[in-house]
Structures are given as structure tokens and as C-alpha cells.
Design an enzyme around this catalytic site. Structure first.
Site, PDB file in Angstrom:
ATOM      1  N   TRP A   1       0.942  -1.371  -0.070  1.00 31.02           N
ATOM      2  CA  TRP A   1       0.186  -0.049   0.270  1.00 31.02           C
ATOM      3  C   TRP A   1       0.772   1.068  -0.010  1.00 31.02           C
ATOM      4  CZ3 TRP A   1      -4.595  -0.223  -1.903  1.00 31.02           C
ATOM      5  CH2 TRP A   1      -5.289  -1.163  -1.868  1.00 31.02           C
TER       6      TRP A   1
ATOM      7  N   ASP B   1      -1.380   6.881   5.952  1.00 36.41           N
ATOM      8  CA  ASP B   1      -2.459   5.986   5.630  1.00 36.41           C
ATOM      9  C   ASP B   1      -2.706   4.994   7.002  1.00 36.41           C
ATOM     10  OD1 ASP B   1      -4.296   3.995   4.587  1.00 36.41           O
ATOM     11  OD2 ASP B   1      -2.967   3.502   2.937  1.00 36.41           O
TER      12      ASP B   1
ATOM     13  N   LYS C   1     -12.806  -1.296   6.797  1.00 38.24           N
ATOM     14  CA  LYS C   1     -11.957  -2.139   7.884  1.00 38.24           C
ATOM     15  C   LYS C   1     -12.655  -1.971   9.146  1.00 38.24           C
ATOM     16  CE  LYS C   1      -8.753  -1.724   4.327  1.00 38.24           C
ATOM     17  NZ  LYS C   1      -8.936  -3.032   3.448  1.00 38.24           N
TER      18      LYS C   1
END
Lengths: 364, 364
Positions: free
Chosen positions: A104, A175, A199
Site C-alpha cells: 500500500w 494511511d 475495515k
């Protein structure tokens, strides 16, 4: 059918009491005669919903007063572009440092490179992202506009400690998609925090951004208006119609978290869950393996492999038959992955560990 | 409390059978042991949901095979930027024509001007947006990359006829946010159609884009990846996590529309509803007024004023007490507005008209 144990990496399991309240209010929210999906975002009812959601989020995370909370769309992937477009200066001529610790943060780095000058300040790719950089490995640009990192890598299962301690010359931009709200952390250590909701926060389609006031108003001249943090902040996240239902659902998750003792409470359960699962893997005599350095193993996403990949199919079939869903590893990584977010109860991890021990006994 | 009659301009009323099915499946979608909000977007269950939604939408609208259907985020306001970023050429040096017929097309024009050369090909602003341009008023640039219009102006209540007939030298790009799916129209007349979902399609947070193949692959070099139609088309709208729950809800709305006889069926009901309401306004002896030219009055959004604005507050209070919600006009326009989307039943308009007649009698 009863509910399964859902280990999906996201969209992911939501707390059952939250789903039950959504169900209860679906056609008639608290006597309004309509559901939340049907409400004007400018009306009194929804204004109350979004204000409560922001207040509860601020309280859970301890967001200082000089930070703005934005409810946006487009997910972390949109932020990968939105961040450099907002923070590299009105001419887009600044530069930024990226710490690369998994898929990511690497994606964020690649997308940002399309919008300006970015540098890699540290990378653990040579070690297949099995650890975090050491203090000595960081090489920051003193002129960087910001330093980007991903504090929990959903695919590789690497997590920064709660206290990000390295000294950086520029604001940290993090992030936190896959571990936001899973534990307390010090917001004031960061210039900007962001995450997709799907999430630990709520349904997909909502993106949270928490940004310090002094980072607003620096956007590139040619940024789409909906992507300009300052414009969104000035409009209370309502330059356009926000994802109202997802904000409502996230607000219910915030209330549920308060009932779990807030972030300290849920962090305790999360630590127990992770300890149980890693102990099972490490105690399997090599039948299961997680090769992430012990001090940076994620408490949210636990990737593991079977020593014999020929058993993968049987593991997935048997686990699914036992009501354990979403254990297949990311396609770029293979093997298995158990995502054990806030809403996945301790009992779910116990059932998983029992299954894994039994499977290892039968096939070991 | 029972359900109100919801005339909100959006987010707006949804069909009750759709809400009831969502409620029924909220914690356990068709025996999956989890709700749709909790499902991986890459899993078999959600893949089936999004594929069915696309197939049903294609069937309802008669989308030709050389068009791609995209399920995006960010609403029409994001599209206002995304369209020029995709269609003005890789160097962003093309130009585009905009038809300005109300607040929304004017906003689209203003945002597009930030990304390239745009021209106004016709405007009715001098007539306070009370009509559409005449054929003679259009002045198109033969070199334009596209011609943008808003086929139904939500605030001003002006609607293009089902057949957009003016000859244009470039592909038509249409914001159909507030009347998409309210009647049949010929998709092949357009290069690109888009709309936020929160009027006739589903919950806020989902944006539909229907784009002809030959318009893909022309994006500006520095477009965020999530905004590039070609990238999204190549990834089946899943470059990143899509707004899964909103797509599911929209899919249920598509099924509901099929049960209403498709777009021809719902268009018949919509025509009846609009006729009833405009007849009430026009027959009120000037007590209520709608000053849009008769041949371009919107069948979805009916703005009207009371001859005596001092009665506005009483009208709103009394209508709300009668269970008629969301009638306050847009802040930029004043007066009243009744949005009578697909999911607002004919009975709701009857109740509104009875109320309006009674109010006029009491106060006239």
C-alpha cells in the site's frame, strides 16, 4: 443460516449490534418516517447524525482542536493522488518523502510520483517487506513538504508501533486505513491521517481524513474542487452530497466503540486476539509460518503460509465448511490471511485457532 | 410512526419494497452468514451482485454494447472535473461547449473552466432559467471535444425532452442525475451519461457513468488514477474498493423498476404525477405559480412559489404536520419544490395536491 466468522480484509465484518440498529431504523429512523438513506443531507436529522459522528470520532481519537475531520469519498486510492495535489504547493513544485513498507505504501508512492517530485526515504522491499526500517535507514529530505507512511500494511501484515518515534523534518501523513480506531495513538504526531472506512470504521464508500489546519489552503491550482481539503473543510464535508448512509453507519460504530471502553478497551481485546493467533502459528512447529519480524507484526492483518502449499485448498475448503470465511491470502502474496479487526470477536479467533490446531494435527 | 411522503430533492425517498429487502438481508444476505456491507468486493457473492446490477441497468436503459457502465464515487460534482480531465485530450488542450440551463449546468461549466478551454454554447440565464434554448440560440464550436448539458435541472425544474434533437458537432455529455431512469431515452444519442445515485437510483455515495468506448483512453496525463474512466473500465470499477452497499441497493432498485414495467412503465406514472401537480398549480388562480415554459417543465422537480411569500412558513409547517416532507425550495431559489421521483408514489402526489388545494382555500 447463522453468522459466519468473517476474516475478510475489507469490506469486513461489522459489529452485530450496529447492524441490528441499522436494521431496526432502516425504514423509519427514530420516528422520522423515513430511513437515513432517504434523508436530505441538509436537513436537521442528518445534520445531527454527522455532527454526532464527528464529535464521537474526535472523542475516541482525542483529535486536537486544530485538526479538521473530513468525511470524503474515493477511498485511500483517491487519497494517494489527493495528498500530493493538496500538499505539494499551489504550483505543485514541492517534494515529498515516502516510506515504503508494503504494497500500500508502494502504491501511494507510485501514484504520488504522477503529481510531483517524490523520494523514497526508506524501503524494506529488499527484505520482502518483512520488517520496518531501522532508525539508521531513514534518509529524509530536509525540504520535503511531508513524509508519507502506511502505519499498517493490510497485505504484508506489518504495523508501526503505536508511537511513531522517528524524527522527521516534515509533517507525517499516514494511511491508517486498516488499523484506524483499533488502538489509541497520538494524533498530534501527524499532520494528516486518512483511511478508507471499510475495515474498522464502516461500509465502503466513506473515507476519513483528519488534517491539521496549517496544511489546508496549499492545494494545486488545478485540483478538482471535491479533492481540495480546504474547500471540503469550509463546507463541512458537504460541497456535494456526502455518503450519508455510510456516515450514519460509521457513527453507530463509534458509539459501539465507546461501549467497548473506547480505543483503550478495544486495543486490549485486539492484543489478546493477535497474541492468540500468532501463538498458534509460532507453536505449530513450522506447519504455519508468519515471517514478519516479531516487533512489527500487525495486530489487524495476520498473513501466514502453510509449509505445504498443496494443503492450501483443503485448508480453505475445510475452514469455510467450519464457518470461517475470507482466509484466502491476497493474490499478490498467496497463502492465508486472517484479518481480525475490531468487530471480529475474541471468540472468532478462538474458533479459528482451534480449527488451525486441528487441521495441523490431521495433516501434519 | 408511519412513513411520511418524502419530496426531498436528494437524497430522496426509496421504494419501500427495496428498503424492506435490505432490512431482511442486513445481517445475512441470502444465507451467506454476513450482510452485503461486510462482503469482500472480490468475492463470489458481491461479484454476482455487481454483475446483476450492471446487466439490469443495461437492460432497463437499453445500453448499447459499445458503452461501458462504471460504478464510481464522488457524485456529479466530481464528474464536473473528471469529464474535462478525461475528454480534453492527454495534453488537456482541447475545448468543450457547455449549454447552461440552470444551477447545475452552470456549476459544471465553472468547474470545467478550471481544467481547460470551455465555451458557453447557449445560456438561458438572462431569462432566469425558465426555458430551454431555442434551436437558433445554439452556437456550437465545430472543434469542441464534447458538448455538455444537464438534461434535468434539479433546482430550476427545467427538463430536456426525452429526445434531445439539436444537432451537435461533438459527443453529448449529459448530467442526468435527477431524472436518470425516470423515462426511456436513447443512450446512443450521447457519448457519456452520468449521475449521482441519490435521486432515482439508490443511496448517496454512488455515481453512475455510462461512456462510449471511443471516449476512453484520452485522459490528461496528470489525472488521479481513480478518475480515469479507462482505468476504471479496465478494472471493472474496482481499481479500488467500490461503494459496495450502495451498488447492492441500486441493484435492488433496478429489479423494482423492472417490476414496474421498466422505464416505459415508470414514465407513465411519472407523467401522471407531474400532470396532477402542475394542474393543481396552474388551476390555483395564481395562488401557486411555476413560471417554467410549459414544454420544458421537469417531471421530477417541480419548483413553485406562493403568491404571498408571507404564507411560506405556514405552508411548510402545515404540510409537515400533514406528513408531507422536504417541500422547502432550494436556498438559491426560495419558495417550494416538490421532487416527485420514481419512488414517490402517485398517492403521495394526490395527498400533496389535496393539501395544496385545501391550503389555498383556507388562505386564498
Amino acid at each position: 443460516m447463522s453468522r459466519v466468522w468473517n476474516f475478510s480484509a475489507g469490506p469486513a465484518v461489522l459489529p452485530l449490534p450496529v447492524l441490528e440498529q441499522i436494521r431496526e431504523e432502516l425504514t423509519d429512523w427514530q420516528g422520522a418516517g423515513m430511513g437515513v438513506m432517504e434523508m436530505s443531507h441538509r436537513g436537521k436529522a442528518f445534520t445531527g447524525i454527522i455532527e454526532a459522528a464527528e464529535a464521537d470520532l474526535r472523542s475516541l481519537l482525542g483529535v486536537p482542536g486544530n485538526y479538521r475531520v473530513l468525511f470524503l469519498q474515493g477511498g485511500a486510492t483517491q487519497q494517494f493522488a489527493q495528498i500530493p495535489l493538496n500538499l505539494l504547493g499551489t504550483g505543485g513544485d514541492g517534494s515529498a518523502d515516502y516510506i515504503v513498507t508494503g504494497s500500500w505504501s508502494k502504491k501511494a508512492f507510485g501514484e504520488a510520483a504522477r503529481f510531483g517530485r517524490v523520494r523514497c526515504a526508506a524501503s524494506t522491499e529488499a527484505d520482502r517487506f518483512t520488517r520496518l526500517p531501522t532508525a539508521a535507514e531513514y534518509a529524509f529530505d530536509p525540504a520535503a513538504a511531508y513524509v508519507h507512511l502506511c502505519t499498517n500494511e493490510t497485505i504484508h501484515g506489518v504495523e508501526f508501533p503505536a508511537e511513531v518515534t522517528m524524527a522527521t523534518p516534515a509533517p507525517l501523513v499516514a494511511d491508517m486505513s486498516s488499523h484506524l480506531l483499533s488502538r489509541p495513538f497520538d494524533v498530534s504526531r501527524f499532520g494528516l491521517i486518512y483511511g478508507g472506512a471499510q475495515k474498522n470504521v464502516g461500509p465502503a464508500g466513506l473515507t476519513l481524513v483528519i488534517v491539521r489546519d496549517d496544511l489546508l489552503g496549499k492545494a494545486a491550482a488545478h485540483i478538482p474542487s471535491v479533492m481540495d481539503y480546504a474547500v471540503m473543510a469550509a463546507n463541512g464535508s458537504m460541497l456535494n452530497t456526502p455518503p450519508t448512509f455510510a456516515i450514519y453507519a460509521a457513527g453507530l460504530v463509534f458509539k459501539w466503540l465507546q461501549a467497548q471502553g473506547g480505543l483503550a478497551g478495544i486495543a486490549g481485546v485486539n492484543a489478546q486476539k493477535a497474541a492468540l493467533l500468532y501463538a498458534c502459528i509460532d507453536g505449530s512447529g513450522g506447519f504455519y509460518r508468519n515471517n514478519i519480524a516479531a516487533d512489527c507484526r500487525s495486530r489487524m492483518n495476520v498473513p501466514f503460509t502453510l509449509s505445504d502449499p498443496a494443503l492450501d485448498a483443503a485448508f480453505l475448503a475445510d475452514s469455510q465448511a467450519a464457518g470461517l470465511i475470507g482466509l484466502k491470502g491476497h493474490k499478490s502474496f498467496g497463502g492465508m490471511r486472517a484479518s481480525i479487526y475490531n468487530a471480529l470477536p475474541l471468540d472468532g479467533v478462538r474458533v479459528l485457532v482451534d480449527f488451525m490446531n486441528d487441521f495441523a494435527k490431521r495433516h501434519g
